[in-house]
Write an enzyme that holds these catalytic residues in place. Sequence first.
Site, mmCIF file in Angstrom:
data_model
loop_
_atom_site.group_PDB
_atom_site.id
_atom_site.type_symbol
_atom_site.label_atom_id
_atom_site.label_comp_id
_atom_site.label_asym_id
_atom_site.label_seq_id
_atom_site.Cartn_x
_atom_site.Cartn_y
_atom_site.Cartn_z
ATOM 1 N N GLY A 42 0.771 -1.251 0.000
ATOM 2 C CA GLY A 42 0.000 0.000 0.000
ATOM 3 C C GLY A 42 0.797 1.294 0.000
ATOM 4 O O GLY A 42 0.327 2.310 -0.500
ATOM 5 N N ASP A 98 1.047 3.398 4.681
ATOM 6 C CA ASP A 98 -0.092 3.982 3.964
ATOM 7 C C ASP A 98 -1.169 4.455 4.935
ATOM 8 O O ASP A 98 -1.623 5.591 4.870
ATOM 9 C CB ASP A 98 -0.679 2.985 2.943
ATOM 10 C CG ASP A 98 -0.960 1.605 3.534
ATOM 11 O OD1 ASP A 98 -0.645 1.368 4.713
ATOM 12 O OD2 ASP A 98 -1.499 0.764 2.794
ATOM 13 N N ASP A 101 -4.205 1.706 11.160
ATOM 14 C CA ASP A 101 -5.566 1.323 11.509
ATOM 15 C C ASP A 101 -5.544 0.805 12.961
ATOM 16 O O ASP A 101 -5.522 1.610 13.887
ATOM 17 C CB ASP A 101 -5.990 0.257 10.482
ATOM 18 C CG ASP A 101 -7.450 -0.105 10.526
ATOM 19 O OD1 ASP A 101 -8.291 0.795 10.548
ATOM 20 O OD2 ASP A 101 -7.755 -1.310 10.550
ATOM 21 N N LYS A 129 -6.212 6.457 11.003
ATOM 22 C CA LYS A 129 -7.602 6.231 11.431
ATOM 23 C C LYS A 129 -7.586 6.064 12.938
ATOM 24 O O LYS A 129 -7.615 4.940 13.443
ATOM 25 C CB LYS A 129 -8.114 4.927 10.818
ATOM 26 C CG LYS A 129 -8.898 5.047 9.557
ATOM 27 C CD LYS A 129 -9.533 3.683 9.289
ATOM 28 C CE LYS A 129 -9.846 3.508 7.835
ATOM 29 N NZ LYS A 129 -10.281 2.148 7.520
ATOM 30 N N PHE A 150 -13.778 2.877 4.905
ATOM 31 C CA PHE A 150 -12.813 2.115 4.126
ATOM 32 C C PHE A 150 -12.393 2.940 2.915
ATOM 33 O O PHE A 150 -13.210 3.275 2.065
ATOM 34 C CB PHE A 150 -13.381 0.767 3.689
ATOM 35 C CG PHE A 150 -12.299 -0.158 3.257
ATOM 36 C CD1 PHE A 150 -11.585 -0.888 4.191
ATOM 37 C CD2 PHE A 150 -11.950 -0.264 1.922
ATOM 38 C CE1 PHE A 150 -10.540 -1.715 3.803
ATOM 39 C CE2 PHE A 150 -10.901 -1.085 1.520
ATOM 40 C CZ PHE A 150 -10.206 -1.816 2.466
ATOM 41 N N VAL A 151 -11.125 3.300 2.866
ATOM 42 C CA VAL A 151 -10.641 4.181 1.808
ATOM 43 C C VAL A 151 -9.784 3.412 0.796
ATOM 44 O O VAL A 151 -9.160 2.407 1.132
ATOM 45 C CB VAL A 151 -9.851 5.384 2.382
ATOM 46 C CG1 VAL A 151 -10.773 6.316 3.141
ATOM 47 C CG2 VAL A 151 -8.711 4.928 3.289
ATOM 48 N N ARG A 163 -5.642 0.494 -6.410
ATOM 49 C CA ARG A 163 -4.401 1.099 -5.908
ATOM 50 C C ARG A 163 -3.929 2.235 -6.813
ATOM 51 O O ARG A 163 -3.261 3.167 -6.373
ATOM 52 C CB ARG A 163 -3.278 0.051 -5.842
ATOM 53 C CG ARG A 163 -3.495 -1.042 -4.794
ATOM 54 C CD ARG A 163 -2.206 -1.835 -4.604
ATOM 55 N NE ARG A 163 -2.403 -3.086 -3.901
ATOM 56 C CZ ARG A 163 -2.432 -3.221 -2.572
ATOM 57 N NH1 ARG A 163 -2.285 -2.171 -1.815
ATOM 58 N NH2 ARG A 163 -2.594 -4.408 -2.021
#
Length: 174
Positions: A42, A98, A101, A129, A150-151, A163
Amino acid sequence: MSKNIRVLLPEEEIAQRIAQMGQQITEDYKGESVFLVCTLRGSCFFACDLAKRIDLPLTLDFVKASSYGSGTASSGKVKFDLDVELSMEGRHVIIVDDIVDSGHTLQALLSLFKDRGAKSVRVATLLDKPDRREVDVAVDYVGFAVPNLFVIGYGLDFDQKYRNLPYIGVLESD
Ligand code: IMP
Ligand code: MG
């Protein structure tokens, strides 16, 4: 494909913020060199763009790790699929992520790299987040804090797709 994607962060805004982050890192590590560790997959877009905005001697290497498990608090196990090749002993390491979470992946990487004798280990993440955090990890450079959605895009995937979007978006189900 793009009709169900809501743009959260346009390309220009991302580029501006990354330039600021690069400038900040350049000031913070003045007179030193840095070792960027890009967390695949990511972070590859972010790491390349950030590296170009850092005006210091710089080394780039890659790691691939992922957290898995039930997803409930403190159950996160981290699996390493690809390790850094270059020595980080005595180096100023910056983990380039990236999105942070739960924080499990990052926590595992931080302790691993400290054990390997890095002079310092900091974290630069494009997205954070904070509402989802399960472990207390310090994130030194944050591009944008995002809500618990959710991005996708700019390196982030849904089922290995999206991506390559040049912006960050939210996938909306119709
Ligand atoms: P964690 O902090 O250990 O839970 O793992 C963070 C990783 O989960 C990121 O590097 C992404 O690969 C993935 N992830 C978390 N939130 C999102 C999201 O909103 N979109 C895409 N990937 C995400
Ligand atoms: Mg990641």
